[in-house]
Scaffold this motif. Sequence first.
Motif, short mmCIF file in Angstrom:
data_model
loop_
_atom_site.label_atom_id
_atom_site.label_comp_id
_atom_site.label_asym_id
_atom_site.label_seq_id
_atom_site.Cartn_x
_atom_site.Cartn_y
_atom_site.Cartn_z
N ARG A 60 53.88 -41.64 -53.81
CA ARG A 60 55.19 -42.07 -54.30
C ARG A 60 55.09 -42.63 -55.72
O ARG A 60 55.93 -42.34 -56.58
CB ARG A 60 55.80 -43.10 -53.35
N HIS A 61 54.03 -43.45 -55.94
CA HIS A 61 53.86 -44.04 -57.27
C HIS A 61 53.62 -42.95 -58.31
O HIS A 61 54.14 -43.00 -59.43
CB HIS A 61 52.70 -45.03 -57.25
N ALA A 62 52.86 -41.94 -57.92
CA ALA A 62 52.61 -40.84 -58.85
C ALA A 62 53.89 -40.09 -59.20
O ALA A 62 54.13 -39.72 -60.35
CB ALA A 62 51.58 -39.88 -58.25
N VAL A 63 54.72 -39.90 -58.19
CA VAL A 63 56.01 -39.22 -58.44
C VAL A 63 56.88 -40.06 -59.36
O VAL A 63 57.53 -39.55 -60.28
CB VAL A 63 56.72 -38.92 -57.11
N GLU A 64 56.93 -41.38 -59.13
CA GLU A 64 57.73 -42.26 -59.98
C GLU A 64 57.25 -42.22 -61.43
O GLU A 64 58.05 -42.25 -62.37
CB GLU A 64 57.66 -43.69 -59.45
N LEU A 65 55.92 -42.13 -61.62
CA LEU A 65 55.38 -42.06 -62.98
C LEU A 65 55.72 -40.74 -63.67
O LEU A 65 55.94 -40.69 -64.88
CB LEU A 65 53.86 -42.24 -62.95
N LEU A 66 55.77 -39.67 -62.89
CA LEU A 66 55.94 -38.34 -63.48
C LEU A 66 57.41 -37.92 -63.64
O LEU A 66 57.72 -37.09 -64.49
CB LEU A 66 55.22 -37.29 -62.64
N LYS A 67 58.33 -38.49 -62.83
CA LYS A 67 59.69 -37.96 -62.86
C LYS A 67 60.41 -38.27 -64.17
O LYS A 67 61.35 -37.56 -64.55
CB LYS A 67 60.50 -38.49 -61.67
N ASN A 68 59.96 -39.31 -64.90
CA ASN A 68 60.55 -39.59 -66.21
C ASN A 68 60.12 -38.60 -67.27
O ASN A 68 60.65 -38.57 -68.37
CB ASN A 68 60.20 -41.01 -66.66
N ASP A 69 59.06 -37.80 -66.93
CA ASP A 69 58.58 -36.81 -67.90
C ASP A 69 59.30 -35.47 -67.79
O ASP A 69 58.98 -34.53 -68.51
CB ASP A 69 57.07 -36.57 -67.70
#
Length: 1016
Positions: free
Chosen positions: A84-93
């Motif tokens: 989940r944390h990885a998705v949160e970091l990547l979705k802004n990109d």
Amino acid sequence: MARLSDQLISRIKQEVSLLALVQAKGFKLKAHGRDYVMCCPWHNDDTPSLVISPDTNLWHCMGACQSGGSVIDWIMKTEGVSFRHAVELLKNDLPHLAAESSDEPKVIKQNTKPKLPTPLAANADQQTALNQVIEYYHNTLKQSPEALEYLENRGLNHPELIEHFKLGFANRTLAYRLPQKNRKEGAEVRGLLQEVGILRETGHEHFNGSIVVPVFDQSGKISEVYGRKLLGKRLRKGTPQHTYLPGQHQGVWNSNALVVSKEIILCESLIDAMTFWVHGFRHVTASYGTSGFTDDHLNAFKQQGIERVHIAYDRDDAGNNAADKLAPMLMEAGIDCFRILFPKGMDANEYAQQVQPAQKSLELVIRKAEWMGNGIKQDAIPAEEIPKEAAKQESDDTIPPLAAVPLAAETPAQPIESTDDTDTEITDSEITITLNDRRYRIRGLQKNMSYEQLKLNLLVSCGDGFHVDTFDIYSARHRVAFIKQASAELGLSDDVLKKDLGRVLLKLEELQDQQIKDTLEKKEKAPSLSDEELHEALALLKDPKLLDRVLEDFNAAGVVGEETNKLVGYLAGVSRKLDKPLAVIIQSTSAAGKSALMDAVLAMMPDEESVRYSAMSGQSLFYMGETNLKHKILAIAEEEGAESASYALKVLQSDGQLTMASTGKDAATGKLVTQEYHVEGPVMIFLTTTAIEIDEELLNRCVVLTVNESREQTEAIHAIQRSRQTLEGLLANQDRKDIIQLHKNAQRLLRPLLIANPYAEQLTFLNDKTRTRRDHMKYLTLINTITLLHQYQREIKKVKHNGKTVEYIEVTVKDIEVANTLANEVLGRSLDELPPQTRKMLTELQGLVQEACNQEGIEQHQYLFTRASLRQQLGWSYDQVRVHLDRLIKLEYVLVHRGSRGHSFVYELLYDGQGQTGKPFLNGLLDVKQLKNNSAMRGLGGKKAEVGVSLGTQWARGGEGINAALAQETKGVKAEVLVEGEKRTSTHKNNGASYRSNTITPLAAQAKREEIGAEI
């Protein structure tokens, strides 16, 4: 915790470039064909073994660790974070990372976890922190498919609701945005959020997995927050579905509604209150559960002068008990109380979801709210001394129309001073509302006959300044624009204008509601009759020669000829009172007078019981009101104008009702929903047409009337047209109006009674075609209509059935005789295979051919004619001859011969006049003389003697039996039975026993019956 959508994960895997991400982290890559290779960072790797494929956006280690995956797996592996944390970091990109990389990329330590930007400002106080968290939750909701789906299922996915009340969603991602608690900054921020109740002592979010609804006070500060868990069925046992901020409840949700309305709907929960709000009932608020009505609520009600409260608590034991306890408290504060009663076990949201359309169903339960008591005011009569029925009636009369309270700005407005200085002036063209020094002039209200819009021309003036605009006051966007412009023009604050506009809206809704009701009542309600009008109308209906009187009045009204058509049309109009009315279509050529005949018939019918259109679209009938056509006449000037609506007309005539499921927008949410439309009948359908070919399905449902197009009728019409130009004609026109009004009044006195036909089983009808099944019903309906018209000349009988008293009148032999005469004329035409005008050509053609054959002394088959000669002798137009002659050829009444001059054609008449009687006729109808004789036999001695009604076995009862019956029933009347036919002796066996009986032949029985009837 909210579930990450598959769509989001798929987009990240496809659109976030793994190659660009790896290069941005400073790893050394080497091209290898279409792929790139590098040394794997998770084991000793002297030879590059980790392959990155840009085409698939995947990576894989070919060496010892054998790890691999997508860009999400890369972030999880390199940063040591959860999925989940990885998705949160990547979705802004999204949609992609910058693919550019410098020659000497900056190397970032691999064990440093990147953090998302924090939503909280540094050094924020508690209220600021709350506002920022609510804003974060609000943005999260708009990006969360799961939360939006929940709102959709509850009927609350309403963009205006979400924006206005700042609805949010707590999906546990707030913690990812905060500094770690082992940092000073993180400890301070997390401690602050624990103080206000957003985080618990464990560090978990208090409203995790919940729809979040903040409660603002008048100053715009957050005083309370409500959370509703999404996954109630998947929660661990004991986990509450409803959560609030720690401590006592504070504030009133939607407090602006208290400012602009003196009537409030009070719900048990915010979900229920929002249900009312999205469906247009903006004057609503909510307590915090059944025991959550606080002092803040009561004080706010008192401060804003609330006069009435509709308690909309759940219809269960808890809701009922809470409403019973709350009502005395409100009444003691001077507030009238009503109880909104949903079906047992339901709340407002469930009711709105199940009973569609929701807006209409909610309005219904509000209007039917049960009165609980009046508020106790100074110098007022105590509620217990007021009779309940009287109090309820008074309360019902004073309830204002339900109105949508205008929206405030995104944050609640500041308290504004109230004023009772309101003055309203109403004229035919405009409405003027004065509020202190502000004057509002409204024009165009009379055009708004629908509750769905309120488009007006509104002028507001104050001093020397003014602002005017035309807009729909129900549109929030239009109101905001009007307020903004008016504020700039007049120098007034937005808050003052908002409040004024709300009060203006409520007043206009009240006037619009009354305007619509008055219009409907005026249209539906029959005018009252004076004693003189009532006496004259009853005298007409009791006239023994009522049908003759109808025809005389038609002639006096200026309609000459067409005796049968006028009478059948009039009776068809009367049939609107029956459960199965007649339908009529008048057929003629253009300018022959079909519209004049329809107008004459409709003129004698009450205006409130007829609906007339020039044309109808395909689905227009389905959108009529449920009862707008019930027992009325639907007249359409031209059948061609209703061609697209023919299917609906057929169904309405056959079934007596229309039902359609259609897709439309929900008024509250704007979403496409299935809506059901229902139109009740029965309805009498009246059409005219110039078409020779009429739709077969429509034709066999209607009685076809054909206008007389003879030369004699044309001369009579010319004569009456000339006479109307004289002084006597002008004076007669005044009499015409009186005659029409007399018949309208008489029609209003007719009651929809049941009709019993004691002769029904003896009647006969043609049965050689399947379409006679419908024509038979037309015949029976015609009989019933004649009886219904004479209801004031018949005894109204009563019978007990299933515990109820049923009133009815009976058909007489005279009614059947009149119906037979009319049926021979109109149904005889309908069942003819030739249209009336084609039949007319055939008759005249046959006469011409016979005359020519007699003159020339030849046989009919030897006489040939051309179209030109036919036009010349008949005096018909080219098109008339062409159309009707072609029809005769198709039906083999006329034979085509090729002439001697190349392509010319000549014709031979094959029809020899077989079956020609000179008048239309209908085979198979029972001779009324039989019914008359039978009726006379039944009336002997004032008793009904069942001697027999037909020529068959009912009369074959034996000579001696007839003699004995007649001697007994006539009581002295000479009725000697003479048998002129041959007696036959037969032996009957019954249960093994045999006996002899004398039977009379049908011919002898008929002769004797006529003799007895004549003697009586």
